[in-house]
Design an enzyme around this catalytic site. Sequence first.
Site, PDB file in Angstrom:
ATOM      1  N   ASP A 207       0.826  -1.201   0.000  1.00 26.80           N
ATOM      2  CA  ASP A 207       0.000   0.000   0.000  1.00 26.80           C
ATOM      3  C   ASP A 207       0.871   1.265   0.000  1.00 26.80           C
ATOM      4  OD1 ASP A 207      -2.827   0.859   0.324  1.00 26.80           O
ATOM      5  OD2 ASP A 207      -2.094   1.774   2.168  1.00 26.80           O
ATOM      6  N   GLU A 270       2.063  -0.238  -4.839  1.00 27.82           N
ATOM      7  CA  GLU A 270       1.059   0.763  -5.238  1.00 27.82           C
ATOM      8  C   GLU A 270       1.767   2.114  -5.288  1.00 27.82           C
ATOM      9  OE1 GLU A 270      -3.140   2.915  -3.989  1.00 27.82           O
ATOM     10  OE2 GLU A 270      -1.648   2.447  -2.477  1.00 27.82           O
TER      11      GLU A 270
HETATM   12  C1  GLC Z   1      -4.278   2.943  -0.710  1.00 25.49           C
HETATM   13  C2  GLC Z   1      -5.471   2.032  -0.767  1.00 25.49           C
HETATM   14  C3  GLC Z   1      -6.692   2.816  -0.390  1.00 25.49           C
HETATM   15  C4  GLC Z   1      -6.514   3.335   1.021  1.00 25.49           C
HETATM   16  C5  GLC Z   1      -5.223   4.143   1.131  1.00 25.49           C
HETATM   17  C6  GLC Z   1      -4.860   4.390   2.565  1.00 25.49           C
HETATM   18  O1  GLC Z   1      -4.333   3.934  -1.667  1.00 25.49           O
HETATM   19  O2  GLC Z   1      -5.574   1.454  -2.035  1.00 25.49           O
HETATM   20  O3  GLC Z   1      -7.862   2.068  -0.498  1.00 25.49           O
HETATM   21  O4  GLC Z   1      -7.595   4.124   1.396  1.00 25.49           O
HETATM   22  O5  GLC Z   1      -4.138   3.449   0.578  1.00 25.49           O
HETATM   23  O6  GLC Z   1      -4.422   3.206   3.170  1.00 25.49           O
END
Ligand code: GLC
Length: 544
Positions: A207, A270
């Site tokens: 994440d 991500e």
């Molecule tokens: C990432 C996740 C998202 C979440 C954010 C905070 O972007 O994909 O769903 O709200 O992180 O953890």
Amino acid sequence: MSSDRALARTIWWQNGVIYQIYPRSFRDASGDGIGDLPGISEKLDYCEKLGVDALWLSPIFPSPMADFGYDVADYTGIAPMFGTLADFDHLLAQTARRGMKLILDYVPNHTSYQHPWFTASSSGRENAKRDWYLWRDPAPDGGPPNNWLSNFGGSAWEWDATTAQYYYHSFLKEQPDLNWRNPEVVAAMHEVMRFWFAKGVSGFRIDVLWMLIKDDLWRDNPPNTAFQAGMPLFQSQLPLYTTDRPEVQDVVAGLRKVADEFEDRVLIGEIYLPLARLVAYYGKHLNGVQLPFNFQLLESKWNARSLAELIDRYEAALPAGGWPNWVLGNHDRPRIASRVGAAQARVAAMMLLTLRGTPTMYYGDELGMQNVAIAPDRIQDPLEKNVPGVGLGRDPCRTPMQWDASLHAGFSVHDPWLPISADADRINAQSEELEPTSMLSLYRCLLDLRKRYTALSLGGYRAVAACGDILSFIRYTQDERLLIVLNMGPNSAAFPLEGAGLAAAALLSTYLDQRIAMTPTHLCLRPNEGVILILETPLAAATR
Ligand code: GLC
């Protein structure tokens, strides 16, 4: 062995297809209206038949669910609403029995405010875990230490009256950021990875990987000169000092080292950054994450020229040996079928599964599921609640999987946590299974072709000049050459075969019928049609 068969033995995360499951919305076996692990286990036959190779589960850990699991209170447990560790072990074993891999979500940037680490850290300035989070004194005027803004609205600093300091949170105040400059945090978070790897998990989706390190001089972020009224407040600044800091690369390399203690594991980052900065996350000498998520398709204009340029730019930006990947949707972004329309969603499916690189599919996209409009009293997403009305809400793309036409779409016997789409009587797995030209049938055919033709999974990529609404490219190995021609417009279009020196035989149309129209000189595409052909002529003659 032919060179193609040798290629086919490359690592699973290169030739495989990843399928993202949002556990709250996949299948509710317990009957409380929220999806769970036994529900996922029930649907493994479906996943296997679909033809995907790895399942990525969004967070399943104990959590107060302020951000639906992206606020973790215990990294090595299972949230009771999703089941037990025994349910997890069963799911893992059943996934492996079918030859599939399981990938978990790893949320290293922040914990829940209810994590025992934060409880300790916020209990007093002298606590041993005080420095595990980002605590700062107020500015001289008593306000927040600097101008940093939360991605979920308002200041990123929350005042703690007990210890008279502010703590930093990139997202909700219920999600305090960990201090990745503290070696104890690094060690503890490495242990979390080892726990799941030792169980047999094949990888992690990480994440907000680009946010882990913040400026150690705590400098104010500069204003964003492109900011306009109506845009969410956090876009009024450039996140120069809060994201993508140079030191993050060492953290990433550290995570990779842990993954490499085990055999064949993958890290997927991500990262929402412009291309040049994104590819840095492959790491120096490829010691970063193997797959920095490529979100270009989520943001691009949907026309042949823009997409052709984007693919070229991405291919050119990849470091030597860096493996590409493509994404069409996830739990944070509008569904592809709503963004480009039902007809183009079929073309998008063909594109996702024929471009060079590992594709990640989002549950329900294989059915053509659409965003679901959420009535104000049903809104769940904290982002929509905090920053309302600007289209950031993520509930519309997180609605329950549509399994059949029964009450609650076969997702649950209970009223589900988010509403079921009104089109579930038509768009559902059971009806589409029986319909030879359905979206589900198309995805299955495409996934099957990827397995049968190494050129599609591991082969090289060559662009063929985009003309008008047509985007086309060639995937090839020494033994196979496949031409993909995608009509991205609503009108019929002719693609010159003879001019390009192509003699070809048809393999698949997104229409899933036998009516692919070819003359000796042209392929005649119907509106919104994508076609895969096998080429018989030498590659050199066929490409620009
Ligand atoms: C990432 C996740 C998202 C979440 C954010 C905070 O972007 O994909 O769903 O709200 O992180 O953890």
